[in-house]
Design an enzyme around this catalytic site. Structure first.
Site, mmCIF file in Angstrom:
data_model
loop_
_atom_site.group_PDB
_atom_site.id
_atom_site.type_symbol
_atom_site.label_atom_id
_atom_site.label_comp_id
_atom_site.label_asym_id
_atom_site.label_seq_id
_atom_site.Cartn_x
_atom_site.Cartn_y
_atom_site.Cartn_z
ATOM 1 N N GLU A 28 -32.972 -23.435 -24.419
ATOM 2 C CA GLU A 28 -31.791 -23.912 -24.528
ATOM 3 C C GLU A 28 -30.745 -23.201 -25.454
ATOM 4 O O GLU A 28 -31.122 -22.440 -26.230
ATOM 5 C CB GLU A 28 -31.766 -25.196 -25.425
ATOM 6 C CG GLU A 28 -32.672 -26.489 -24.725
ATOM 7 C CD GLU A 28 -32.624 -27.713 -25.240
ATOM 8 O OE1 GLU A 28 -32.811 -28.778 -24.379
ATOM 9 O OE2 GLU A 28 -32.286 -27.958 -26.359
ATOM 10 N N ARG A 31 -42.363 -28.425 -22.518
ATOM 11 C CA ARG A 31 -42.615 -29.661 -21.626
ATOM 12 C C ARG A 31 -41.805 -29.874 -20.426
ATOM 13 O O ARG A 31 -40.571 -29.088 -20.609
ATOM 14 C CB ARG A 31 -42.754 -31.022 -22.584
ATOM 15 C CG ARG A 31 -41.469 -31.028 -23.189
ATOM 16 C CD ARG A 31 -41.215 -32.242 -23.981
ATOM 17 N NE ARG A 31 -39.992 -32.343 -24.675
ATOM 18 C CZ ARG A 31 -38.774 -32.669 -24.162
ATOM 19 N NH1 ARG A 31 -38.406 -32.833 -22.965
ATOM 20 N NH2 ARG A 31 -37.757 -32.607 -25.243
HETATM 21 P P1 ADP Z 1 -32.696 -31.755 -30.488
HETATM 22 O O1 ADP Z 1 -34.006 -31.237 -30.446
HETATM 23 O O2 ADP Z 1 -32.598 -32.806 -31.398
HETATM 24 O O3 ADP Z 1 -32.315 -32.080 -29.091
HETATM 25 P P2 ADP Z 1 -30.886 -29.268 -30.342
HETATM 26 O O4 ADP Z 1 -31.138 -28.272 -31.035
HETATM 27 O O5 ADP Z 1 -31.440 -29.068 -29.027
HETATM 28 O O6 ADP Z 1 -31.538 -30.554 -30.991
HETATM 29 O O7 ADP Z 1 -29.455 -29.717 -30.249
HETATM 30 C C1 ADP Z 1 -28.893 -30.941 -29.534
HETATM 31 C C2 ADP Z 1 -27.441 -31.008 -29.478
HETATM 32 O O8 ADP Z 1 -26.776 -31.031 -30.693
HETATM 33 C C3 ADP Z 1 -27.075 -29.600 -28.629
HETATM 34 O O9 ADP Z 1 -26.953 -30.083 -27.416
HETATM 35 C C4 ADP Z 1 -25.457 -29.692 -29.244
HETATM 36 O O10 ADP Z 1 -24.683 -30.888 -28.613
HETATM 37 C C5 ADP Z 1 -25.632 -30.149 -30.699
HETATM 38 N N1 ADP Z 1 -25.975 -28.814 -31.540
HETATM 39 C C6 ADP Z 1 -26.930 -28.474 -32.012
HETATM 40 N N2 ADP Z 1 -26.650 -27.252 -32.724
HETATM 41 C C7 ADP Z 1 -25.402 -27.241 -32.796
HETATM 42 C C8 ADP Z 1 -24.603 -26.153 -33.350
HETATM 43 N N3 ADP Z 1 -24.991 -25.279 -33.799
HETATM 44 N N4 ADP Z 1 -23.219 -26.433 -33.319
HETATM 45 C C9 ADP Z 1 -22.897 -27.468 -32.426
HETATM 46 N N5 ADP Z 1 -23.557 -28.478 -31.771
HETATM 47 C C10 ADP Z 1 -24.675 -28.283 -32.178
#
Ligand code: ADP
Length: 446
Positions: free
Chosen positions: A275, A292
């Site tokens: 991601e 997964r």
């Molecule tokens: P999770 O494992 O809870 O899904 P992620 O790290 O994949 O967490 O992040 C989920 C969502 O949170 C991202 O798609 C985005 O919308 C937001 N997000 C995460 N990190 C950032 C960041 N550094 N800046 C802005 N939005 C973020």
């Protein structure tokens, strides 16, 4: 190939795995909680075993019950689906000890990627750009304020064990940092069993773009292009599409090559999703890797014609990938709407009996669902009841099909997110493809 597979999950994903197994001619075993006695995964599996009471902690997360079911039914592999035990290195080790193949990556890969701070470090070393940020913060770090200032506000406090959009806190001003950190730490400890957090730069209204990869145990790695999952509510995905309206052919090639190299360097096998967030200038940064199959995998299947779940099962059985990168081409466009049993305005869950359930069909429409008329949506589980996936020769046709399919999707007895999806996909910014993760916050209430 496997003799028999137990599916340690429920809902639409359990059914999806059953579909793959049927096509591969592998008998299946469903497990179910007392609340899921009348579920379709129980009906369509070859065998079914009740593993406990409705609460997930006593059934779908109950490792001894699941392993007993696997032993009694004499399976040689377990598919974990997504959620529940899909990212539990411990569960995969228990499976291994019992001589059962866990359909997933190695426990080491799961541990590494399950820790977001370790994943950042590893992927940076493997050549992927990461968002400026810190490593895991120690308690009372005297450098904390200096570190946050160096990153530049706003910053995001993130739990290393976070998931499902939880365990994040935005901090816009230095004076709020300490409080946000303490709350994030205690929330993370309660929710994920680890209070470890780190800080990274908070990007304003970025796009969430992820690459689907497939990797076998013989060094074969391919990518199946990207999915744009920027339409989210509370950091959870609601609409996903492939390809992304914001990714050019050149960026896809570059990103694909970088990701394949990184996956090779970390010796990963199984399906996986890498991601990224894209900032408004088009710079991209790795955020996390999911080890997964994901909810949104169907859009990739629609545009590549590759069955991601069948490929995952084959790889787990030790086979080589059935395709090479050169054989993979992307055709048309696909968009998925997650239909949740929730209020489309407040997102409050709406469990209860579904009285009418008529999923749409027709050209270019796929519905992955566990629901039917008279199905009772239990308050114990995730609110996802159906995934509506549209395919078209281009984005315009996919959108037109999605629109009419949403009109023809009749669900009564509970509230669903269908009215919200209608509003999202008819919004001018969605139609032109100009949106980021803040899209829903800017949409006036319906
Ligand atoms: P999770 O494992 O809870 O899904 P992620 O790290 O994949 O967490 O992040 C989920 C969502 O949170 C991202 O798609 C985005 O919308 C937001 N997000 C995460 N990190 C950032 C960041 N550094 N800046 C802005 N939005 C973020």
């Amino acid at each position: 190939m496997f003799r028999k597979i137990l599916i340690a999950n429920r809902g639409e994903i359990a059914l999806r795995v059953i579909c793959a197994c049927k096509e591969l001619n592998i008998p299946t075993v469903a497990v179910y909680s007392e609340a899921d006695r009348n579920s379709l995964h129980v009906r369509f599996a070859d065998e079914a075993v009740c593993i406990g009471p409705p609460r997930s902690s006593e059934s779908y997360l109950n490792i001894p019950s699941i392993i007993s079911a696997a032993e009694v039914t004499n399976v040689d592999a377990i598919h974990p689906g997504y959620g529940y035990l899909a990212e539990s290195a411990h569960f995969s080790e228990v499976c291994e000890t019992c001589g059962i193949k866990f359909i997933g990556p190695s426990p080491d890969s799961m541990r590494l990627m399950g820790d977001k701070a370790a994943a950042r470090r590893t992927m940076r070393e493997a050549g992927l750009p990461i968002i400026p940020g810190t490593d895991v913060l120690q308690d009372k770090d005297p450098q904390l304020e200096a570190k946050a200032a160096a990153i530049g506000y706003p910053v995001l406090v993130k739990a290393v064990a976070g998931g499902g959009g939880r365990g994040m806190r935005i901090v816009r001003r230095p004076e709020d940092l300490q409080d946000a950190l303490s709350t994030a730490q205690s929330e993370a400890l309660g929710a994920f069993g680890s209070g470890a957090v780190y800080i990274e730069k908070y990007l304003e209204n970025p796009r969430h773009i992820e690459l689907q990869i497939l990797a076998d145990e013989h060094g074969g790695v391919v990518h199946l292009g990207e999915r744009d999952c920027s339409i989210q509510r509370r950091h959870q995905k609601l609409v996903e599409e492939s390809p992304s309206p914001a990714v050019s052919e050149g960026t896809r090639l570059e990103l694909g090559e970088k990701v394949i190299q990184a996956i090779r360097r970390v010796n990963y096998y199984n399906v996986g999703t890498v991601e990224f967030l894209f900032d408004q200038q088009g710079n991209y940064f790795f955020i996390e890797m999911n080890t997964r199959v994901q909810v949104e995998h169907p859009v990739t299947e629609m545009v590549t014609g590759i069955d991601v779940v069948k490929e995952q099962i084959r790889v787990a059985a030790g086979e080589k990938l059935s395709v090479s990168q050169g054989q993979i081409s992307f055709r048309g466009h696909s968009i998925e709407c997650r239909i949740n049993a929730e209020s489309p305005i407040t997102f409050i869950p709406s469990p209860g009996r579904i009285t009418v359930f008529h999923p749409p069909g027709g050209p270019g429409i796929r519905v992955d669902s566990c629901a039917y008329a008279d199905y009772v949506v239990s308050p114990h589980y995730d609110s996802l009841i159906a995934k509506l996936i549209a395919y078209g020769k281009d984005r315009r046709e996919a959108l037109a099909r999605l629109n009419r399919a949403l009109d023809m999707f009749a669900v009564e007895g509970i509230e669903t997110t269908i009215p919200l999806h209608k509003k999202i996909i008819n919004h001018p910014d969605f139609i032109t493809g100009k949106f980021g993760t803040g899209f829903l916050d800017q949409l006036p209430a319906i």
